[in-house]
Write a protein that holds these residues in place. Structure first.
Motif, PDB file in Angstrom:
ATOM      1  N   UNK A 461       3.394   8.213  -7.630  1.00 22.07           N
ATOM      2  CA  UNK A 461       2.311   8.534  -6.690  1.00 22.07           C
ATOM      3  C   UNK A 461       1.887   7.261  -5.940  1.00 22.07           C
ATOM      4  N   UNK A 462       2.703   6.849  -4.978  1.00 17.89           N
ATOM      5  CA  UNK A 462       2.416   5.625  -4.219  1.00 17.89           C
ATOM      6  C   UNK A 462       1.093   5.692  -3.454  1.00 17.89           C
ATOM      7  N   UNK A 467      -4.230   1.347  -3.026  1.00 14.51           N
ATOM      8  CA  UNK A 467      -5.337   0.367  -3.063  1.00 14.51           C
ATOM      9  C   UNK A 467      -5.042  -0.834  -3.960  1.00 14.51           C
ATOM     10  N   UNK A 468      -4.425  -0.604  -5.120  1.00 17.07           N
ATOM     11  CA  UNK A 468      -4.058  -1.715  -6.000  1.00 17.07           C
ATOM     12  C   UNK A 468      -3.044  -2.624  -5.325  1.00 17.07           C
ATOM     13  N   UNK A 469      -2.052  -2.012  -4.662  1.00 19.45           N
ATOM     14  CA  UNK A 469      -1.019  -2.784  -3.968  1.00 19.45           C
ATOM     15  C   UNK A 469      -1.631  -3.591  -2.828  1.00 19.45           C
ATOM     16  N   UNK A 572       8.384  -1.654  -6.695  1.00 16.34           N
ATOM     17  CA  UNK A 572       8.305  -2.340  -7.994  1.00 16.34           C
ATOM     18  C   UNK A 572       6.891  -2.855  -8.292  1.00 16.34           C
ATOM     19  N   UNK A 573       6.198  -3.489  -7.325  1.00 14.67           N
ATOM     20  CA  UNK A 573       4.813  -3.888  -7.616  1.00 14.67           C
ATOM     21  C   UNK A 573       3.918  -2.708  -7.980  1.00 14.67           C
ATOM     22  N   UNK A 574       4.079  -1.575  -7.297  1.00 16.14           N
ATOM     23  CA  UNK A 574       3.279  -0.399  -7.661  1.00 16.14           C
ATOM     24  C   UNK A 574       3.590   0.056  -9.079  1.00 16.14           C
TER      25      UNK A 574
END
Length: 945
Positions: A461-462, A467-469, A572-574
């Motif tokens: 669920x990108x 928001x975190x990314x 990958x960061x997500x």
């Protein structure tokens, strides 16, 4: 893009003409000659092109080159001949024009004879020609015309003695782009507008051994250039010279102690801990030069640099072994996926070892650690409610009786109409696509047309993770090192809005999904593959979490080609952020553009280009390959490997510049001082040279801190040029035969040269490790010199005994390069006889839903003596499309009036394709060519058009 320029800058004229010619809009910002726009330059350079925040090009000719490749109009290719003339303008023409323009615009006495050599050379090259290279206008014409404009418009009869130059100059003067450029720069003030800018510029001097064709300077000209050099050197403040001298004389004791590396390398408190990865190459093929420079070699240079700087660093890489790419290769070779992985893992490992890629650990993703870590991250994402379940429309090949994962499907891109797109991404436009969106989809295995069926899958669920990314990227893009293309690609993904991304596939070869209802599926490779970085680290040390779950103390640098960016900057960061397990998330992303081969793309199937397993067979040492690939590293735009250019760079930069300086210094030392470093008594010119070397060293360090690998390499070569100039100006071979004071002076010159050679051996380590070691062996350099600071220090003191000097490099003959060029030109360059009798494509049969059973049937290598039977309709359709595509390419080249040699080469490819189509249709490939209406009737007979 912004172009910073001072009023009346004649070099800006070249840039604006190029921009207009190629349809590129530039925002021109007026500044002053004293206002430095590039923060890491000691003095101002104008014009300067800002291509992105903190990304600059500050050579007018390089700006022209960049614009010509970025523009929407192709006014001719940037080939080796264009590059030679642009280099000639910079080194020879400007060296002659500088003093002349300075005299003319200052009102002093001018002598047009100083231009006779360069104008005579140019006149000869332009005889009976409209343009300087080939039959088309190129950047070479723009650069040369722009350089000459201030002289010709100030002294209108200057070109009268050179009719070919005069005709060429007048012809271009009527071109709209040239007129627009002149208007923009002069604003109606004609020649006088250039005065202030010309007089503010340092006068350029003649560089030895830079020539086009036979235009090589004589010894007398080189000597005169050296004398000119003494008069035109840039001023260096006395304070800077004194500081450089003081540090130099401190000697080795000024260097910090080199840190000893003990494995496993782990993060240390109060240290700069740098974790490096380069994108994991697939094990479905042999890596080519573009793969090597795009990730592993670039990462290796930075890793070696970090070690020289005493940073606590770890360099991790390995092979990506799961997914459709492996299954596809297994089908092609009739092996199991595990056998394919074992075969290509060993092949990749050996190739990188030959190229001296010094990983701390090179692993693979088919491990228990990979399964454990990937499933743990998945479970955490599921527990944190960052997964979605949805039904996916998929392509099913009814002939193979299997769902086709992305790389098992090929077709036409729905976005740019490229007819060889994969089911996950288009190689031409770079966009990610869904296999079901492809036009004319085909099963990669059997070429049948698949049908659409539904299948249940899991999605990351990108949008929920965005928001975190966003918060993470905002921080690291400001604090870390991100290439312009990495920022652009990442921001475009976010700007367009993130969408849920499928992370499962209907395959057997992969990491199993640990969730009920999905246990018959595996993870999608772009969810699974980046997790290979921590899992490979876990194979290196059981304390892997100290690197991968320690964002407070560890900086993560990732190296890759631009097509891998979104998976490392978004997906990958997500994944890591959504796991909420304190993962070390990317801080710096270093992405290259693409490296092409000569005038085309690398292709293993067609035999085009040099692949990793070919390089060693040429007999060219690995260090030469490393040097050239790093010299042409595609940092800001696509670049191309060229055999002619490799020869040029080897023979000029390595043999005549770097190798010549070190060898002549050490040979002189051995012959005249028994190989012992003599007393060093510094004079003014020595002290100035130390300050100049310091400047180059500081730039080298500053650029590598920002991972500007290609640009930093140029400063190594600049230092060796300074050393050569110093030896040439000081003439120690004369001094050593004189009185004791003169012999002492000769010893000082050569002692300083040996210390410069020692510094170069250290700076070369990231680029040419074998050469670095050889130089240090010849110098018998103490091991403590292998620490890099921003100050040049004396490491070889009086009485130090050197070893046996030997030449570092060998000349590569043009004939050798031409032979290599033919060898790696591919199937389309084979003889006409071979092309007339091609073997039909192999027929592949695959058993449904079981390990591949591959049967290849092919005619003998000599080909059929009579027309073969008709092929499948799908093969006929494919070849028909290829013929139409190649025919359109030939028509376009003819319409653009391209060079005859280029047109002929493409026509040969077209004829070869037509013969293959004839064979597929069951016709005689050597029969008369069908044209016009006859060809149209033949197509109707074949059934499909």
């Amino acid at each position: 893009m912004k172009l910073f320029s001072n009023p009346g800058n004649q070099h800006t004229l070249k840039v604006l003409i190029t921009a207009h010619r190629h349809g590129v809009d530039l925002e021109v910002v007026t500044t002053t000659s004293s206002d430095c726009k590039v923060p890491y330059l000691k003095r101002n350079r104008l014009p300067v092109l800002e291509i992105a925040p903190d990304e600059f090009i500050f050579s007018a000719n390089n700006i022209c080159r960049y614009i010509s490749s970025e523009g929407s109009v192709n006014a001719g290719t940037w080939d080796i001949k264009v590059g030679e003339w642009v280099e000639w303008e910079s080194t020879r023409l400007q060296a002659a024009l500088g003093p002349y323009l300075s005299a003319v615009y200052s009102g002093g006495k001018s002598n047009a004879d100083v231009l006779s050599g360069v104008l005579g050379r140019l006149n000869e090259a332009l005889r009976n020609k409209q343009y300087i290279v080939g039959d088309n206008l190129t950047v070479a014409d723009i650069v040369l015309w722009g350089a000459l404009y201030p002289a010709f418009c100030k002294t209108q009869d200057l070109s009268a003695s050179y009719p070919a130059v005069q005709s060429w100059f007048r012809g271009l003067s009527s071109n709209e782009s040239f007129q627009k450029g002149v208007t923009a720069v002069t604003a109606g003030k004609k020649a006088d507008v250039f005065k202030e800018a010309i007089l503010a510029q340092p006068v350029k001097t003649l560089a030895p051994d830079v020539h086009v064709g036979g235009d090589k300077p004589s010894r007398a000209a080189a000597a005169q250039a050296q004398e000119n050099h003494e008069e035109t050197k840039e001023e260096i403040p006395a304070e800077e010279i004194a500081a450089a001298k003081a540090t130099f004389l401190k000697g080795r004791k000024a260097l910090p102690k080199a840190q000893k590396r003990c494995h496993p390398v782990l993060p240390q408190p109060n240290a700069r801990n740098i974790l490096m990865t380069s994108s994991l190459p697939y094990v479905n093929n042999v890596p080519h030069l573009g793969t090597i420079i795009g990730c592993v070699l670039s990462g290796d240079v930075f890793s070696r640099y970090c070690r020289l700087r005493n940073y606590n660093s770890l360099y991790i890489c390995g092979t990506d072994e799961y997914g459709t790419a492996t299954e596809t290769k297994a089908l092609e070779e009739g092996l199991t996926p595990q056998q394919i992985c074992d075969k290509y893992f060993a092949l990749h490992r050996d190739i990188y070892s030959w190229f001296n890629i010094d990983f701390d650990h090179f692993g693979r993703t088919t491990t228990q650690q990979q399964t454990k870590i990937a499933q743990d991250i998945f479970n955490r994402l599921h527990a944190n409610d960052y997964l979605l379940e949805d039904t996916v429309e998929q392509l099913l090949c009814e002939k193979c009786n299997r769902y086709l994962a992305d790389r098992f499907v090929e077709g036409t891109c729905p976005l740019c109409n490229y007819d060889d797109a994969r089911g996950d991404q288009c190689d031409k436009c770079g966009k990610l696509i869904n296999a079901t969106d492809l036009k004319n989809p085909k099963c990669k295995v059997c070429r049948a047309t698949p049908v659409v069926k539904s299948s249940k899958h899991l999605f990351l669920d990108l949008p929920k993770l965005e928001p975190l990314l966003h918060d993470h990227l905002q921080k690291v893009m400001a604090e870390g090192t991100w290439t312009a293309n990495a920022k652009l690609i990442t921001n475009s993904w976010i700007r367009d809005g993130l969408r849920p991304r499928c992370i499962t596939r209907d395959l057997k070869w992969g990491t199993p999904v640990p969730l009920e209802g999905f246990r018959d599926k595996v993870f999608y490779v772009w969810f699974d593959a980046p997790i290979g970085y921590p899992s490979i680290t876990a194979c290196y040390t059981d304390q892997w979490e100290k690197w991968w779950k320690n964002p407070q103390e560890v900086e993560l640098y990732c190296f890759m080609a631009k097509d891998n960016v979104p998976f490392h900057s978004v997906v990958f960061p997500c994944t890591q952020l959504g796991a909420k397990d304190n993962y070390t998330v990317i801080n710096s992303l270093i992405a290259t553009e693409f490296l092409n081969y000569e005038d085309t793309k690398f292709s293993k199937s067609r035999g085009v280009g040099v692949f990793g397993d070919n390089a060693q067979s040429t007999g060219i040492p690995a260090d030469i390959w490393r040097f050239y690939l790093l010299y042409i590293r595609p940092e800001t735009q696509d670049s191309a490997f060229s055999w002619a250019d490799l020869v040029w760079k080897n023979n000029s930069e390595l043999l005549n510049n770097l190798g010549n300086f070190i060898n002549r210094a050490l040979m002189f030392l051995e012959k005249n001082f028994d190989g012992k470093i003599p007393e060093l008594k510094l004079e003014g010119e020595d002290e100035r040279l130390i300050a100049e070397v310091n400047r180059e060293l500081k730039c080298y360090v500053a650029l590598l801190e920002r991972v500007k690998i290609r640009d930093a390499l140029k400063h190594i070569l600049n230092i060796s040029r300074l050393g050569n100039q110093h030896i040439q100006a000081s003439k120690p071979w004369v001094l050593v035969k004189g009185n004791p004071q003169e012999k002492l002076r000769a010893g000082s010159v050569i002692s300083l040269a040996a210390n410069i050679a020692c510094l170069l051996s250290v700076m070369l380590q990231p680029y040419m490790p074998d050469t670095s070691r050889i130089i240090q062996d010849q110098l018998r350099a103490p091991p403590e010199v292998n620490v890099l600071t921003e100050e040049f220090v004396c490491c070889l003191e009086k009485g130090h005994q050197i070893g046996k000097p030997k030449p570092l490099f060998s000349k590569i003959e043009a004939e050798q390069a031409e032979e290599f060029k033919k060898r790696f030109a591919g199937k389309q360059k084979k003889s006409e006889a071979s092309a007339a009798k091609p073997s039909p494509p192999a027929q592949v049969t695959v058993a449904a839903t079981t390990p591949a059973t591959v049967s290849n049937t092919a005619t003998p290598a000599s080909g059929p003596t009579t027309p073969a039977g008709p092929a499948t309709p799908q093969e006929v359709e494919r070849l028909t499309g290829e013929v139409n595509k190649q025919g359109e390419k030939v028509r376009k080249l003819k319409a653009e009036k391209s060079e005859k040699a280029l047109i002929d080469a493409e026509v040969k490819i077209l004829l070869d394709l037509k013969k293959q189509l004839s064979i597929a249709l069951g016709q005689d490939p050597n029969g008369p060519t069908q044209q016009g209406k006859q060809k149209g009737k033949s197509k109707k007979k074949g059934g499909k058009k």
